[in-house]
Design a protein around this motif. Structure first.
Motif, short mmCIF file in Angstrom:
data_model
loop_
_atom_site.label_atom_id
_atom_site.label_comp_id
_atom_site.label_asym_id
_atom_site.label_seq_id
_atom_site.Cartn_x
_atom_site.Cartn_y
_atom_site.Cartn_z
N CYS A 208 28.20 39.95 34.39
CA CYS A 208 29.12 40.87 33.71
C CYS A 208 30.21 40.18 32.90
O CYS A 208 30.74 40.79 31.97
CB CYS A 208 29.81 41.78 34.73
SG CYS A 208 28.65 42.66 35.74
N PHE A 209 30.56 38.95 33.26
CA PHE A 209 31.74 38.37 32.62
C PHE A 209 31.48 37.02 31.94
O PHE A 209 32.04 36.75 30.89
CB PHE A 209 32.87 38.19 33.65
CG PHE A 209 33.32 39.48 34.29
CD1 PHE A 209 34.08 40.39 33.58
CD2 PHE A 209 32.97 39.77 35.59
CE1 PHE A 209 34.50 41.58 34.16
CE2 PHE A 209 33.38 40.96 36.18
CZ PHE A 209 34.15 41.86 35.46
N SER A 313 31.77 43.36 43.63
CA SER A 313 32.19 43.68 42.26
C SER A 313 33.69 43.44 42.12
O SER A 313 34.17 42.95 41.09
CB SER A 313 31.88 45.15 41.93
OG SER A 313 30.51 45.36 41.95
N LEU A 314 34.41 43.80 43.16
CA LEU A 314 35.87 43.60 43.14
C LEU A 314 36.20 42.10 43.11
O LEU A 314 37.14 41.68 42.42
CB LEU A 314 36.52 44.27 44.35
CG LEU A 314 38.04 44.34 44.33
CD1 LEU A 314 38.52 45.28 43.24
CD2 LEU A 314 38.59 44.79 45.68
N ALA A 317 35.43 40.88 39.56
CA ALA A 317 36.44 41.37 38.61
C ALA A 317 37.78 40.68 38.85
O ALA A 317 38.54 40.45 37.90
CB ALA A 317 36.57 42.89 38.73
N SER A 318 38.07 40.35 40.10
CA SER A 318 39.33 39.67 40.40
C SER A 318 39.33 38.27 39.80
O SER A 318 40.33 37.82 39.22
CB SER A 318 39.54 39.57 41.92
OG SER A 318 39.63 40.86 42.48
N HIS A 320 37.59 37.33 37.27
CA HIS A 320 37.69 37.51 35.81
C HIS A 320 39.14 37.73 35.39
O HIS A 320 39.62 37.14 34.42
CB HIS A 320 36.83 38.71 35.40
CG HIS A 320 37.01 39.10 33.97
ND1 HIS A 320 36.62 38.29 32.92
CD2 HIS A 320 37.57 40.20 33.39
CE1 HIS A 320 36.91 38.88 31.77
NE2 HIS A 320 37.49 40.03 32.03
N ARG A 321 39.84 38.55 36.16
CA ARG A 321 41.23 38.85 35.83
C ARG A 321 42.08 37.57 35.90
O ARG A 321 42.90 37.30 35.01
CB ARG A 321 41.76 39.92 36.79
CG ARG A 321 43.23 40.24 36.61
CD ARG A 321 43.52 40.87 35.25
NE ARG A 321 44.94 41.08 35.10
CZ ARG A 321 45.57 42.20 35.47
NH1 ARG A 321 44.89 43.22 35.97
NH2 ARG A 321 46.87 42.32 35.31
#
Lengths: 364, 354
Positions: A208-209, A313-314, A317-318, A320-321
């Motif tokens: 995803c990233f 997923s979290l 995404a973390s 990535h952030r």
């Protein structure tokens, strides 16, 4: 002169407990105490640094002697020490819970179960128990220890983090030149440390990233079956070229891995303290971690702390952030450095020394 | 590497997680981050994990046993030691006939056991269907039962009551079967670190418009993976009322273990209208579970070690507002309402002892 001798089942130089034991010995000697290290076996130890514990025959004539047991697993040594008349201290680093290890390494169950039993057995004869964390301290209290003091693991990050392995550094730099972020986790390959969850989160992250990202899992194995499953899992996902399991590495190589990392991801479900969190923060690597066991109290507010039960997923995404938000990364790095300072060797040695001084003064 | 730390603003981890969860939901909604991929990753790892290390269902485990029943007769002969690989090859060839003989018998045994387990599973499924037990979600799939039948109360809002019972915001609060997420939203707005679980995936996805964290899973499945004492508040509503009696007892036990000392659980009943709602006759008649009386919740909660258990009835509260402070009049209204409208909806609140 008073003696406080340390006993541990296995001494391994460069391991967290090995380093801690060395620092404790120095601290005890700095208090004017006699202190030797005794073990059933020693790995990579300097000659004469660690003695075979069978050489310990008892106190020298007229010398008050304490036995300090470094408790992290089961060992016949613990039973033998419990039967000795000298006053005892326990330094507890936690024991991997049996249900986490049993499905993977049934042969280790008796050792771990023995460790838990021995932890209870020693409670009646230990004048004091030192726990790395409140999490460990609570376990000690629960099995009957009357006097428990929390003193974090003694680790000299300044010394450990100074020298890097140039060869490893070059290889990492070469990999990085192709682009993509470098994830890092440091710890033995073990089911309770959940490297497989890191791999899952990493797979989502690449999908995803960042399709060029790499994951470095640094550390030896304490479960051949888990390690094999992890290797097959990585291969089945087609991540063989982007996930590297390095095995046990030298201290200098470890420094290189930290220096090359963009983020440290810890999804371990059981940690008694977790020294690698400190190492990552010391090396200015932002941390994303699951809030399990002792992780929250070691990390404090210096990393992205995900609630237990969070999905991968979290996690992805973390990460990535953290990597995408420069200001957040700066906050985490600054907070990490401040956090590490709270665990500096000077502070932890003082706490340990004060604890010992209080104990010995109280014992008359 | 370490130098004196520069000054910086402290990290607000809760706010950061809210933002990251919103990002996850956005990507899920756009298809960038498919929930199915997570499940696929779990399934893939499960292929390599020992059976007893899996947090999986019956079918997954039996499938794994079936795969394991085929014994691999080609051991790895690689070795880092000189000559050892050749030695291993010789030993493997020399013992192949005997190993094959034993492996064939062992495979037959394991395959037979796996087949027996499959048949047993099918028998249990049939029994569940015939007795009206089992997973309500499966019944819904089988019979096309309308979603509305399983909705939580809609006539009376219990949101204010829940907020009042939970007290000052602290720790994590979970709303099971969160539906459209409105209560989770209220809790977050009130300062709680709240999230929800919702067993119907589409409903959970729609809830992401309202709140950042509503996960698509059943209450019991989620509570099982939570560490003990990790919640300070728990709101049970919706489907929790219509599971089998055994599942209901288990759910109360899970609620007890997941709540910290002093934590509060609030059970919101299904509204009676939900039970009278029409549906396909077969589905309505054979639906599992029954509405649970407040007395039953009180007993189950007390047995699970909860204290300070109290029930609040919905209709009576409404009538009290209409009738003012006249207690006798309120009681008469309540009796009349019970006779005309049937049982009231209710909330049961209980706390974990300190």
């Amino acid at each position: 002169m008073t003696a406080v001798h340390q006993f541990l089942p296995v001494y391994a130089a460069r391991s967290a407990i090995g380093n801690h034991t060395d620092q404790v010995a120095r601290t005890l000697r700095s208090l004017g105490l006699t202190s030797e290290i005794y073990a059933t076996s020693a790995w990579r130890a300097r000659r004469g640094h660690v003695k075979d514990w069978h050489e310990y025959t008892g106190p020298l004539r007229g010398e008050p002697t304490w036995l300090l047991y470094q408790l992290s697993t089961g060992s016949s040594m613990a039973d033998a020490l419990a039967a000795r008349p000298e006053p005892k201290l326990v330094n507890y680093h936690n024991i991997t819970p049996v249900p986490m290890m049993a499905p993977w390494e049934p042969s280790l169950v008796s050792e771990l179960a023995d460790g838990r039993r021995q932890m209870g057995d020693l409670s009646s004869s230990a004048a004091l128990a030192v726990a790395d964390s409140s999490f460990n301290g609570a376990e000690l209290t629960a099995v009957g220890y009357r006097r428990v003091v929390v003193v974090p693991v003694l680790v000299d990050l300044d010394a450990l983090g100074s020298a890097a392995d140039a060869g490893v550094g070059r290889r990492l730099a070469q990999a990085k030149s192709a682009g993509g972020a470098d994830w890092l986790f440091v710890g033995r390959l073990a089911p309770n440390k959940c490297q497989h969850e890191v791999v899952k989160a990493f797979a989502l992250y690449r999908r995803c990233f960042d399709p060029r990202a790499r994951l470095w899992l640094v550390g030896g194995s304490s479960s051949p079956r888990y390690s094999a499953a992890l290797e097959r899992f990585v291969a089945a996902l087609g991540l063989g070229s982007s996930v590297t399991m390095t095995g046990s590495v030298s201290q200098a190589a470890l420094v290189s891995y930290y220096r090359g990392a963009d983020v440290f991801v810890c999804l371990s479900r059981h940690e008694g303290f977790c020294v690698p969190l400190l190492e990552a923060m010391w090396h200015r690597v932002p941390v994303v971690a699951l809030a399990s066991s002792a992780v929250p109290e070691t990390l404090g507010s210096a990393g992205v702390l995900l609630p237990e039960g969070s999905d991968n997923s979290l996690v992805a995404a973390s990460v990535h952030r953290v990597l995408d938000d420069a200001s957040l990364r700066d906050v985490l790095v600054a907070a990490g450095l401040a956090r590490v300072e709270e665990f500096s060797l000077a502070r932890t040695r003082t706490r340990f020394a004060d604890t010992m001084a209080d104990l010995l003064a109280g014992s008359g | 590497m370490s130098d004196a730390p520069p000054e910086s603003a402290p990290l607000d981890n809760s706010q950061l997680l809210v933002e990251i969860r919103q990002e996850v939901e956005r990507r899920r909604a756009s298809g960038d981050l498919p929930a199915e991929m997570e499940r696929e990753l779990d399934r893939t790892f499960a292929e390599f994990a020992p059976v007893d290390a899996l947090d999986a269902n019956f079918d997954t485990i039996v499938s794994k046993i079936e795969r394991s029943a085929v014994i691999d007769l080609s051991p790895s002969v690689v070795s880092a030691y000189p000559g050892a690989a050749q030695m291993k090859q010789v030993v493997a060839k020399a013992t192949a006939f005997y190993v094959r003989h034993v492996a064939t018998q062992a495979s037959s045994l394991f395959q037979g056991v796996a087949r027996a387990l499959r048949l047993l599973g099918e028998r249990v499924d049939e029994l569940e269907l015939s007795k009206g037990a089992g997973d309500p979600a499966r019944w819904r799939e089988l019979e096309g039962l309308p979603e509305a039948r399983w909705s939580p109360s809609s006539a009376v809002s219990w949101d204010d009551y829940v907020l009042e019972q939970l007290g000052a915001p602290s720790g994590r609060v979970l709303h099971t079967h969160a539906g459209d997420g409105h209560l989770v939203r209220r809790l977050i707005d009130a300062g709680y670190e709240a999230y929800g679980v919702e067993p119907v995936a589409d409903v959970a996805l729609a809830a992401s418009d309202v709140v950042p964290d509503v996960r698509a899973m059943a209450a019991a499945d989620h509570l099982r993976i939570l560490p003990p004492g990790s919640l300070t508040g728990l709101v049970l509503s919706g489907l929790v009322e219509v599971v089998t009696p055994a599942s209901l007892v288990e759910l109360v036990g899970l609620a007890a273990s997941s709540l910290a000392k002093g934590g509060t659980v609030v059970v919101l009943s299904a509204h009676p209208d939900a039970w009278r709602r029409a549906g396909p006759p077969l589905a309505v008649d054979l639906a599992p579970g029954r509405p649970v009386h407040p007395e039953t919740w009180e007993t189950l909660l007390a047995r699970a070690g909860f204290v300070d258990v109290t029930t609040r009835l919905g209709f009576r509260e409404q009538l009290a507002e209409v009738a003012g402070s006249d207690a006798a009049c309120n009681d008469n209204f309540a009796r009349l309402a019970a006779a005309v409208f049937g049982p009231a909806d209710f909330a049961v609140r209980a706390r974990r002892p300190l």
